[in-house]
Design an enzyme around this catalytic site. Structure first.
Site, mmCIF file in Angstrom:
data_model
loop_
_atom_site.group_PDB
_atom_site.id
_atom_site.type_symbol
_atom_site.label_atom_id
_atom_site.label_comp_id
_atom_site.label_asym_id
_atom_site.label_seq_id
_atom_site.Cartn_x
_atom_site.Cartn_y
_atom_site.Cartn_z
ATOM 1 N N GLU A 41 -30.067 73.432 23.859
ATOM 2 C CA GLU A 41 -28.798 73.261 24.567
ATOM 3 C C GLU A 41 -27.805 74.353 24.142
ATOM 4 O O GLU A 41 -27.639 74.634 22.959
ATOM 5 C CB GLU A 41 -28.219 71.889 24.248
ATOM 6 C CG GLU A 41 -26.862 71.617 24.867
ATOM 7 C CD GLU A 41 -26.259 70.282 24.441
ATOM 8 O OE1 GLU A 41 -25.314 69.815 25.093
ATOM 9 O OE2 GLU A 41 -26.759 69.696 23.443
ATOM 10 N N LYS A 113 -25.693 68.817 32.725
ATOM 11 C CA LYS A 113 -25.700 67.642 31.848
ATOM 12 C C LYS A 113 -24.972 66.486 32.515
ATOM 13 O O LYS A 113 -23.884 66.658 33.075
ATOM 14 C CB LYS A 113 -25.029 68.004 30.518
ATOM 15 C CG LYS A 113 -25.178 66.973 29.408
ATOM 16 C CD LYS A 113 -24.628 67.560 28.107
ATOM 17 C CE LYS A 113 -24.830 66.637 26.919
ATOM 18 N NZ LYS A 113 -24.359 67.262 25.661
ATOM 19 N N CYS A 150 -29.594 66.904 25.953
ATOM 20 C CA CYS A 150 -29.112 66.170 24.777
ATOM 21 C C CYS A 150 -28.687 64.729 25.071
ATOM 22 O O CYS A 150 -29.509 63.841 25.183
ATOM 23 C CB CYS A 150 -27.982 66.945 24.111
ATOM 24 S SG CYS A 150 -27.723 66.480 22.376
ATOM 25 N N SER A 186 -28.345 68.479 18.750
ATOM 26 C CA SER A 186 -28.100 67.163 18.162
ATOM 27 C C SER A 186 -27.889 67.304 16.655
ATOM 28 O O SER A 186 -28.796 67.723 15.933
ATOM 29 C CB SER A 186 -29.292 66.234 18.434
ATOM 30 O OG SER A 186 -29.114 64.980 17.821
ATOM 31 N N LYS A 192 -30.185 59.921 11.418
ATOM 32 C CA LYS A 192 -30.499 60.422 12.756
ATOM 33 C C LYS A 192 -31.987 60.355 13.107
ATOM 34 O O LYS A 192 -32.338 60.092 14.258
ATOM 35 C CB LYS A 192 -29.992 61.863 12.883
ATOM 36 C CG LYS A 192 -30.117 62.459 14.274
ATOM 37 C CD LYS A 192 -29.360 61.665 15.325
ATOM 38 C CE LYS A 192 -27.879 61.791 15.259
ATOM 39 N NZ LYS A 192 -27.314 63.079 15.628
ATOM 40 N N GLY A 312 -13.285 76.348 -9.049
ATOM 41 C CA GLY A 312 -12.943 75.952 -10.397
ATOM 42 C C GLY A 312 -14.046 75.075 -10.947
ATOM 43 O O GLY A 312 -14.368 74.032 -10.362
ATOM 44 N N ASP A 318 -18.835 66.832 -9.936
ATOM 45 C CA ASP A 318 -18.571 67.289 -8.575
ATOM 46 C C ASP A 318 -18.596 68.814 -8.481
ATOM 47 O O ASP A 318 -19.265 69.386 -7.616
ATOM 48 C CB ASP A 318 -17.225 66.753 -8.081
ATOM 49 C CG ASP A 318 -17.204 65.240 -7.984
ATOM 50 O OD1 ASP A 318 -18.150 64.682 -7.413
ATOM 51 O OD2 ASP A 318 -16.245 64.624 -8.488
ATOM 52 N N GLU A 424 -13.400 60.064 -3.414
ATOM 53 C CA GLU A 424 -12.068 60.520 -3.827
ATOM 54 C C GLU A 424 -11.184 60.796 -2.614
ATOM 55 O O GLU A 424 -9.996 60.435 -2.588
ATOM 56 C CB GLU A 424 -12.205 61.788 -4.675
ATOM 57 C CG GLU A 424 -12.858 61.552 -6.018
ATOM 58 C CD GLU A 424 -13.176 62.841 -6.753
ATOM 59 O OE1 GLU A 424 -13.492 62.765 -7.960
ATOM 60 O OE2 GLU A 424 -13.115 63.920 -6.131
ATOM 61 N N LYS A 526 -3.134 63.343 3.606
ATOM 62 C CA LYS A 526 -3.864 64.332 2.809
ATOM 63 C C LYS A 526 -5.077 64.857 3.575
ATOM 64 O O LYS A 526 -5.354 66.059 3.584
ATOM 65 C CB LYS A 526 -4.326 63.713 1.489
ATOM 66 C CG LYS A 526 -3.227 63.393 0.503
ATOM 67 C CD LYS A 526 -3.828 62.927 -0.818
ATOM 68 C CE LYS A 526 -2.761 62.669 -1.872
ATOM 69 N NZ LYS A 526 -3.356 62.285 -3.165
#
Length: 555
Positions: A41, A113, A150, A186, A192, A312, A318, A424, A526
């Protein structure tokens, strides 16, 4: 009839590149005496175009590339290619999400489509007009072939998020279908594969025909496409699968699709069948997530013109995971890790970060910020008459670090990677203009539990991420003896609430759920300012989550 399915990695808007890639496959197919080549697609334009379609001149450039593709294609070869075309009707949306059938250097037919998704990351109804699946037939070598694009195959009850009032497959003309071809872009999510298998079984049952599903690979912004194109027999069984997260092509005779024998399992299916224990299933899931995130990082950088990344590196889990993923995607020589300690960071954190860098053959840059922090603190305390240490001072450290990391971006033309995880981000336990800074958040769709699991996967053969990083208590290290659990519920419990409240949008039924929901609503501002998040779940933060900031809704 010999058919070739091609899944390749297009670049959005780079029509010359996409055209050249397709020509390579077409020329090879001609040498292999293939009759029909199938691309994915929007393969010529790239997917998802979004508001690039506001500029008709861009579509004109793509159509120019399409004419060149047709002109330079080998003779006596047929191919199906996804692209954006103009709507011939005078009313309605300007464009169609289309597939062109080209035969012997001539455009024979354009298919459009039918179902235009508007959920999650998709908003195709914004620019595309609706097609009619009943018109999407063509004949080749005596076979009656149906073409779908799709979403056209997804209007079944098995997928609640994309349910439609009408299923076009239930309204098809009553004619014999010898072959059904679906061209897709997709996106990958953890769930999935199972969803697709359910859809494939429904479609093949409806059409009573074999199916070829050709899916895009590569990443576009937050979205990752896994490929995993498949051949499916009339019984809805996968008889062959192309590679996942890699460019791939496969040539075969049409008769292959008529097999009613028990199909040979693909590598992915074989692993899934063997994964009878929860541990093995988790390993398989983490393998897919790992491949997805590495591909997402690699493509985000190559398609935005960046080759270098930095972050950092705190000595925590993490940032360690983000560093490891970035090194694999870009090469460790292109990833810079910077330690920015204050007196609140124990020396162990620096030692662990240094050990991680050594494992990748790289150096850790050291930039202490204690003096800068002390000067800022003194000025701010004096200006605002602040008497006690508090959140102001914690966040100040994070924002000083962000300033330095962004200065490195300006100096080195390097992209800063944010290191926040989904847990977080969900509860606002991250500093705006501090550790949220960055051009991309690679692990922003992973809960804290998944972060640890992915680290374990990376360490499956060797200790790449130091084990001490994975066993020590998580801490922001913004004050003395700080632990995340001083401010948050235990991560294992909190993660379950995040999945329940954010991913499943279910009702809060216990104390932790209610705390999570309150924190989620309070910190929405945020996330509107967060960097793009690589998406690996059905409901991620980012473009697919359209939540208001200002509201008085009762939740």
């Amino acid at each position: 009839m010999k058919i070739c399915a091609v899944q390749f990695n297009p670049t959005l808007g780079d029509f010359k590149f996409n055209q050249d890639q397709m020509l390579k496959y077409l020329k090879q197919a001609a040498k292999d005496k293939v009759d029909l080549v199938i691309f994915s697609e929007c393969a010529l334009f790239g997917y998802y175009p979004a508001d690039l379609l506001e500029r008709e001149s861009i579509v004109d450039e793509q159509l120019k590339a399409f004419r060149s593709l047709v002109k330079n294609a080998p003779p006596k070869l047929s191919f199906l290619v996804g692209l954006v075309t103009k709507n011939p009707k005078s009313q309605g949306k300007k464009f169609l999400n289309s597939v062109a059938l080209v035969q012997n250097k001539k455009v024979i037919k354009i298919f459009a489509k039918t179902l235009l998704p508007t959920y999650d990351i998709f908003d195709e109804g914004r620019h595309f007009a609706t097609g009619d699946l009943n018109k999407n037939y063509f004949k080749l070598k005596g076979l009656n072939i149906l073409v779908s694009i799709c979403e056209d195959i997804w209007a079944w009850d098995t997928n609640k998020r994309s349910s439609y009032a009408e299923n076009p497959f239930l309204k098809l003309n009553q004619k014999k279908i010898d072959l059904h071809i679906n061209l897709s872009a997709s996106p990958f999510t953890i769930s999935k594969e199972k969803q697709r298998l359910n859809v494939f079984q429904n479609v093949t049952k409806s059409t009573k025909s074999p199916m070829i599903y050709v899916n895009q690979i590569g990443a576009q912004d937050e979205t990752i496409f896994d490929g995993s194109s498949v051949l499916i027999n009339k019984k809805g069984e996968v008889i062959y699968q192309l590679k996942s997260f890699l460019e791939d092509s496969y040539s075969f005779e049409f008769e292959t699709l008529l097999s009613t024998k028990t199909p040979a399992l693909s590598t992915n299916q074989h692993l899934t069948k063997k994964a009878t224990t929860a541990k093995k299933l988790t390993l398989l899931q983490n393998e897919k997530i790992h491949k997805a995130l590495v591909l997402g990082l690699k493509d985000f950088f190559s398609k935005t013109g960046f080759s270098k990344a930095h972050l950092g590196l705190s000595g925590g889990v993490d940032s360690a995971l983000v560093y490891a993923l970035a090194c694999e995607a870009l090469g460790s020589s292109n990833v810079t890790a910077i330690a920015l300690p204050t007196r609140f960071n124990p020396h162990l954190s620096y030692d662990l970060a240094q050990k991680l860098c050594r494992n990748f053959g790289s150096e850790l840059l050291l930039f202490p910020i204690e003096n800068l922090y002390a000067e800022f603190k003194q000025s701010i305390d004096g200006a605002f008459n602040i008497q006690k240490f508090g959140l102001v001072h914690e966040n100040l450290q994070a924002r000083i670090r962000a300033d330095i990391l962004m200065a490195f971006s300006n100096h080195s033309h390097s992209m800063l990677l944010a290191t926040s995880n989904k847990t977080e981000m969900a509860v606002g336990y991250t500093t705006l203009y501090g550790d949220m800074c960055g051009g991309l958040a690679p692990i922003g769709d992973l809960t804290k539990t998944q972060v640890y699991q992915l680290c374990d996967y990376i360490n499956r053969d060797n200790e790449i991420i130091p084990l001490k990083i994975l066993t020590r208590a998580p801490s922001a290290e913004l004050k003395d003896n700080q632990k995340d659990q001083d401010s948050l519920p235990e991560y294992k419990v909190l993660d379950q609430s995040v999945i329940k409240i954010v991913e499943k949008a279910e009702k809060a039924t216990n104390k932790i759920d209610k705390w999570t929901l309150e924190a989620l609503m309070r910190s929405e501002f945020k996330r509107w300012q967060a960097p793009p998040v690589l998406k690996v779940t059905d409901h991620a933060f980012g473009r697919g989550r359209r939540f208001p900031i200002a509201h008085k809704a009762h939740y």
